[in-house]
Design an enzyme around this catalytic site. Sequence first.
Site, PDB file in Angstrom:
ATOM      1  N   ASP A   1      -2.374 -58.174  38.934  1.00 28.85           N
ATOM      2  CA  ASP A   1      -3.658 -58.756  38.532  1.00 28.85           C
ATOM      3  C   ASP A   1      -3.918 -59.997  39.373  1.00 28.85           C
ATOM      4  OD1 ASP A   1      -6.030 -59.152  36.956  1.00 28.85           O
ATOM      5  OD2 ASP A   1      -4.996 -60.768  35.928  1.00 28.85           O
ATOM      6  N   SER A   2      -5.139 -60.483  39.290  1.00 31.35           N
ATOM      7  CA  SER A   2      -5.467 -61.718  40.011  1.00 31.35           C
ATOM      8  C   SER A   2      -4.819 -62.925  39.329  1.00 31.35           C
ATOM      9  CB  SER A   2      -6.977 -61.896  40.068  1.00 31.35           C
ATOM     10  OG  SER A   2      -7.506 -61.900  38.762  1.00 31.35           O
TER      11      SER A   2
ATOM     12  N   TYR B   1     -10.788 -63.625  41.485  1.00 31.68           N
ATOM     13  CA  TYR B   1     -11.231 -62.675  42.491  1.00 31.68           C
ATOM     14  C   TYR B   1     -12.729 -62.364  42.311  1.00 31.68           C
ATOM     15  CZ  TYR B   1      -6.506 -61.083  43.978  1.00 31.68           C
ATOM     16  OH  TYR B   1      -5.237 -60.982  44.504  1.00 31.68           O
ATOM     17  N   GLY B   2     -13.184 -62.507  41.062  1.00 32.92           N
ATOM     18  CA  GLY B   2     -14.516 -62.016  40.688  1.00 32.92           C
ATOM     19  C   GLY B   2     -15.669 -62.663  41.416  1.00 32.92           C
TER      20      GLY B   2
ATOM     21  N   CYS C   1      -6.394 -55.385  37.340  1.00 37.89           N
ATOM     22  CA  CYS C   1      -7.568 -56.231  37.569  1.00 37.89           C
ATOM     23  C   CYS C   1      -8.785 -55.339  37.833  1.00 37.89           C
ATOM     24  CB  CYS C   1      -7.289 -57.110  38.789  1.00 37.89           C
ATOM     25  SG  CYS C   1      -8.659 -58.126  39.307  1.00 37.89           S
ATOM     26  N   ASN C   2      -9.822 -55.540  37.023  1.00 43.13           N
ATOM     27  CA  ASN C   2     -11.038 -54.724  37.179  1.00 43.13           C
ATOM     28  C   ASN C   2     -11.706 -54.971  38.525  1.00 43.13           C
ATOM     29  OD1 ASN C   2     -11.949 -53.559  34.228  1.00 43.13           O
ATOM     30  ND2 ASN C   2     -10.684 -55.374  34.080  1.00 43.13           N
ATOM     31  N   THR C   3     -11.754 -56.240  38.927  1.00 48.81           N
ATOM     32  CA  THR C   3     -12.420 -56.588  40.181  1.00 48.81           C
ATOM     33  C   THR C   3     -11.691 -55.928  41.357  1.00 48.81           C
ATOM     34  OG1 THR C   3     -12.962 -58.713  39.182  1.00 48.81           O
ATOM     35  CG2 THR C   3     -13.255 -58.534  41.544  1.00 48.81           C
TER      36      THR C   3
ATOM     37  N   GLU D   1      -9.126 -69.332  31.382  1.00 52.79           N
ATOM     38  CA  GLU D   1      -8.149 -70.069  32.200  1.00 52.79           C
ATOM     39  C   GLU D   1      -7.991 -71.496  31.677  1.00 52.79           C
ATOM     40  OE1 GLU D   1      -6.270 -69.153  34.888  1.00 52.79           O
ATOM     41  OE2 GLU D   1      -6.900 -67.069  34.666  1.00 52.79           O
TER      42      GLU D   1
ATOM     43  N   CYS E   1     -13.050 -56.751  32.152  1.00 57.18           N
ATOM     44  CA  CYS E   1     -12.329 -57.840  32.822  1.00 57.18           C
ATOM     45  C   CYS E   1     -11.068 -58.129  32.015  1.00 57.18           C
ATOM     46  CB  CYS E   1     -13.220 -59.080  32.881  1.00 57.18           C
ATOM     47  SG  CYS E   1     -12.354 -60.533  33.504  1.00 57.18           S
ATOM     48  N   THR E   2      -9.985 -58.336  32.728  1.00 52.52           N
ATOM     49  CA  THR E   2      -8.691 -58.533  32.060  1.00 52.52           C
ATOM     50  C   THR E   2      -8.673 -59.718  31.100  1.00 52.52           C
ATOM     51  OG1 THR E   2      -8.120 -59.805  34.021  1.00 52.52           O
ATOM     52  CG2 THR E   2      -7.242 -57.570  33.874  1.00 52.52           C
ATOM     53  N   HIS E   3      -9.482 -60.728  31.392  1.00 59.85           N
ATOM     54  CA  HIS E   3      -9.452 -61.936  30.562  1.00 59.85           C
ATOM     55  C   HIS E   3     -10.196 -61.758  29.236  1.00 59.85           C
ATOM     56  CE1 HIS E   3      -8.045 -63.695  34.223  1.00 59.85           C
ATOM     57  NE2 HIS E   3      -8.078 -64.936  33.766  1.00 59.85           N
TER      58      HIS E   3
END
Length: 315
Positions: free
Chosen positions: A32-33, A64-65, A95-97, A174, A222-224
């Site tokens: 992942d990012s 990354y997005g 990571c989706n992006t 974050e 999105c992972t977050h």
Amino acid sequence: MDERESCAVDACGELVEVPLRAGDERPIGIFDSGLGGLTVARSIARALPHESICYIGDTERCPYGVRSEAEVRSFVLQVGSWLTRQDVKVMVIACNTATAAALQLAQQTFDVPVIGVIVPGARAAIHSTRSRKVGVLATELTIRSGAYTRAIQDFDAGVDVFGCAAPEFVELVERELADGVRDGSRWLGGVDVFDTPAIRAIVSERVEPLTHHGIDTVVLGCTHFPLLVGPIRAALGPGVRVVSSAEEITRELAEMLSRREELAAATVPVHHRFATTSADTASFATAGGFVFGQPLGEVEHVAPVVLERTAASLL
Ligand code: DGL
């Protein structure tokens, strides 16, 4: 195992016996990012407790997005090269992006199978929607790529897809994770630390457009975002289901390893290994343990320059 799984079709179209492979103890590589992909790693570790995992978060270069597609593609090649060197049996792009920008590229480049989160997320949405109107919450790059719309409409071309870019959610998570690291006591007690009135207000404003159009399902692309599921659910209201790809990709991975006879044997010791590109491995370990649901142990530092060199020597 079903009998057909030990057979293959030969050149004449006849079913022939193929030798069964022994279980495969090599780790599952997850990338992942940053920290967010640990939501996927957590789901995989729970469902496949005998599997070893090698996770790398490119925290130093996160997010990354908001980057260009070319940049994300080069990062995927670098991280994928590093995972190849760790002898993983499969790569999961959590990571989706990165999936939107470079899944096919990674599949064409690396010798092991590479799976990404978008098709599983799209499948989860298709299974959930009745109104055939689906919302996608993701980063700018993922929405701009149209990858979710294509994946959802590949399953059902009659579904309307409404994308909503929410780049500030990544920063929000974050920031909350960093604050939590500074004030470790906030993690205690199992409270949903991301579900506060202030966060609800930010989330509600961004998510509001998805409450129109008859949408009954929203994919967390999105992972977050699974970490904001409380505020997102509250903003969307009770008539909208929220789905994420973590469980769906776990199912896909389990089925793939099982069919390929590459599940690790239950008797082999399990090793969970975590690495980050950030020099602040201690913060990654604390915040990551919160997301992963258990302590990460010692986190390795793999600087971006190491990833660059690995890719240069391998590709
Ligand atoms: N991991 C990214 C994703 O799932 C979110 C964070 C970022 O922008 O790097 O799209």
